[in-house]
Write an enzyme that holds these catalytic residues in place. Structure first.
Site, short mmCIF file in Angstrom:
data_model
loop_
_atom_site.label_atom_id
_atom_site.label_comp_id
_atom_site.label_asym_id
_atom_site.label_seq_id
_atom_site.Cartn_x
_atom_site.Cartn_y
_atom_site.Cartn_z
CD GLU A 97 16.23 0.41 0.08
OE1 GLU A 97 17.27 -0.10 -0.42
OE2 GLU A 97 15.79 0.50 1.08
CB SER B 43 20.19 2.18 1.17
OG SER B 43 20.87 1.81 2.28
NE ARG C 93 15.43 -2.97 2.11
CZ ARG C 93 15.72 -3.92 2.81
NH1 ARG C 93 15.20 -4.84 3.10
NH2 ARG C 93 16.87 -3.92 3.60
C1 FAD Z 1 18.33 7.43 7.90
C2 FAD Z 1 17.54 6.43 7.37
C3 FAD Z 1 17.79 4.90 7.34
C4 FAD Z 1 17.24 3.85 6.72
N1 FAD Z 1 17.51 2.74 7.02
C5 FAD Z 1 16.65 1.58 6.65
C6 FAD Z 1 17.27 0.30 6.90
O1 FAD Z 1 18.08 0.16 7.53
N2 FAD Z 1 16.31 -0.83 6.37
C7 FAD Z 1 15.33 -0.36 5.40
O2 FAD Z 1 14.65 -1.16 5.00
N3 FAD Z 1 14.73 1.07 5.17
C8 FAD Z 1 15.49 1.78 5.72
N4 FAD Z 1 15.14 3.21 5.39
C9 FAD Z 1 14.19 3.50 4.71
C10 FAD Z 1 12.86 3.62 5.17
O3 FAD Z 1 12.84 4.25 6.46
C11 FAD Z 1 11.99 2.19 5.13
O4 FAD Z 1 11.93 2.03 3.90
C12 FAD Z 1 10.64 2.46 5.84
O5 FAD Z 1 10.15 1.16 5.85
C13 FAD Z 1 9.63 3.32 4.98
O6 FAD Z 1 8.46 3.40 5.87
P1 FAD Z 1 7.71 4.78 5.96
O7 FAD Z 1 6.60 4.78 6.75
O8 FAD Z 1 8.71 6.14 5.95
O9 FAD Z 1 7.15 4.75 4.43
P2 FAD Z 1 6.97 5.91 3.17
O10 FAD Z 1 8.51 6.32 2.84
O11 FAD Z 1 5.85 7.04 3.67
O12 FAD Z 1 6.48 5.26 1.96
C14 FAD Z 1 7.14 4.06 1.34
C15 FAD Z 1 6.18 3.35 0.44
O13 FAD Z 1 5.20 2.75 1.42
C16 FAD Z 1 3.94 3.21 0.94
N5 FAD Z 1 3.14 3.13 2.32
C17 FAD Z 1 3.49 3.72 3.33
N6 FAD Z 1 2.54 3.67 4.17
C18 FAD Z 1 1.60 2.74 3.72
C19 FAD Z 1 0.24 2.24 4.27
N7 FAD Z 1 -0.18 2.48 5.41
N8 FAD Z 1 -0.36 1.41 3.43
C20 FAD Z 1 -0.15 1.11 1.88
N9 FAD Z 1 1.29 1.69 1.66
C21 FAD Z 1 1.98 2.45 2.41
C22 FAD Z 1 4.14 4.50 0.39
O14 FAD Z 1 3.12 4.66 -0.76
C23 FAD Z 1 5.36 4.29 -0.45
O15 FAD Z 1 5.32 3.69 -1.88
C24 FAD Z 1 15.94 4.15 6.07
C25 FAD Z 1 15.53 5.72 6.00
C26 FAD Z 1 16.36 6.88 6.46
C27 FAD Z 1 15.95 7.95 6.30
#
Ligand code: FAD
Length: 302
Positions: free
Chosen positions: A295, A225, A175
């Site tokens: 996380e 998580s 992560r």
């Molecule tokens: C129901 C549910 C289930 C999930 N299951 C999983 C799972 O199985 N495995 C898992 O790993 N995660 C899981 N997640 C967590 C999440 O979906 C992941 O961490 C995902 O990769 C985050 O992506 P995001 O675009 O929503 O990022 P955001 O939440 O918008 O941002 C996360 C981080 O990334 C940075 N960021 C985002 N985009 C960029 C970019 N283009 N450039 C630079 N920085 C950026 C942000 O500043 C922040 O620090 C889950 C979440 C939910 C709600």
């Protein structure tokens, strides 16, 4: 000063791409969070000029993707939030190579890869994030992680330079990656997949989706998580064994269905969620001597 900044921003983006005092509850899967002072949705080509403008006016900025791993404070965010989402979500597939802009959703990329009979991304189809967020977090599930399929990532540095990072340079771990510590913006990712059978790929995606529905409280807002997996343990099991299933602070709750999830059960505030997470950390540490690490990323003012 503010008027000049907004006027200059309006020269880069159209009125639908930028706003002020934007409620972050509408941009996070937790459905909580106060207002962002400035909120913009640039296309890929507009990201660099927006960044340069922030630098010129000394406005702090941060990037979000789909907001699925964020807890935004109730008092909101000072400065600019740059959403890299639907305005920058091109996907191109040539042979075994997938090039996806950072705003493309993992589901869309996995789905299009499946259409082209490419396997390797099934694990990611149910993760509700963007490619950018998945690179930053090295998102993973069911034995797969971004690290296994990433070949190269194009980022924008704080100085506004585009730069390609290979797998080694990305420093992908559990992560984590080098993106956040260097304050890079992910612009696009190149993935390397392998030829497979379309029906098998779609079946595997459906199977994993069903597993999620069965095990996870997808009917409530959450950020997945809440805590990282401590070495040698499972966060959900420790929380359950500490007697915290269903534990509630205000509208926030440790999910009864899956103790690793903190849910927004009923109009939770960010402060409720933060307090609940802190209580969970304390109680688990007292019982088992293990300090759980969030996380979920905490941003803004609480
Ligand atoms: C129901 C549910 C289930 C999930 N299951 C999983 C799972 O199985 N495995 C898992 O790993 N995660 C899981 N997640 C967590 C999440 O979906 C992941 O961490 C995902 O990769 C985050 O992506 P995001 O675009 O929503 O990022 P955001 O939440 O918008 O941002 C996360 C981080 O990334 C940075 N960021 C985002 N985009 C960029 C970019 N283009 N450039 C630079 N920085 C950026 C942000 O500043 C922040 O620090 C889950 C979440 C939910 C709600």
């Amino acid at each position: 000063m503010k008027e000049i900044f907004l006027r200059r921003l309006g020269e880069i983006l159209n009125s639908e791409q930028c706003c002020t005092k934007e409620n972050m509850g509408g941009h996070t899967t937790f459905k909580v969070g106060g207002p962002a002072e400035y909120y913009v949705r640039p296309k890929r080509s507009q990201i660099q000029p927006v960044l340069a403008l922030c630098k010129e006016f000394d406005i702090p900025w941060m990037v979000i993707g789909n907001g699925s791993n964020l807890l935004v404070g109730d008092k909101g965010i000072q400065g600019m939030v740059i959403e890299i989402g639907k305005m920058a979500d091109q996907i191109t597939i040539t042979g075994n190579t997938v090039i996806a802009e950072a705003g493309a959703s993992l589901f869309s990329v996995a789905r299009q890869a499946a259409e082209q009979e490419l396997t390797g991304m099934e694990f990611a189809a149910g993760i509700p994030g963007s490619i950018g967020g998945a690179v930053v977090m090295n998102a993973g599930a069911y034995g797969g992680e971004m690290k296994h399929i990433l070949k190269k990532v194009t980022v924008l540095t704080e100085e506004g330079q585009e730069k390609d990072l290979n797998l080694e340079e990305l420093e992908l771990g559990y992560r984590q990656s080098c993106i956040a510590k260097n304050h890079y913006i992910v612009l696009q990712a190149e993935l390397c997949l392998t030829k497979g059978n379309k029906e098998e790929i779609l079946n595997r995606m459906a199977e994993l989706r069903n597993k999620r529905r069965e095990k996870q409280p997808l009917e409530y807002p959450s950020a997945g998580s809440a805590f990282q997996r401590p070495e040698g343990y499972f966060a959900g099991k420790l929380i359950e064994d500490a007697g915290l299933r269903g534990y509630q602070v205000g509208g926030a709750q440790v999910s009864e269905k899956h103790c690793g999830f903190v849910i927004n059960k009923e109009n939770a505030t960010a402060a409720d969620i933060r307090q609940l997470m802190s209580d969970v950390q304390t109680q688990v540490e007292e019982r088992f001597g293990v300090r759980l690490q969030p996380e979920v990323k905490f941003i803004g003012d609480f």
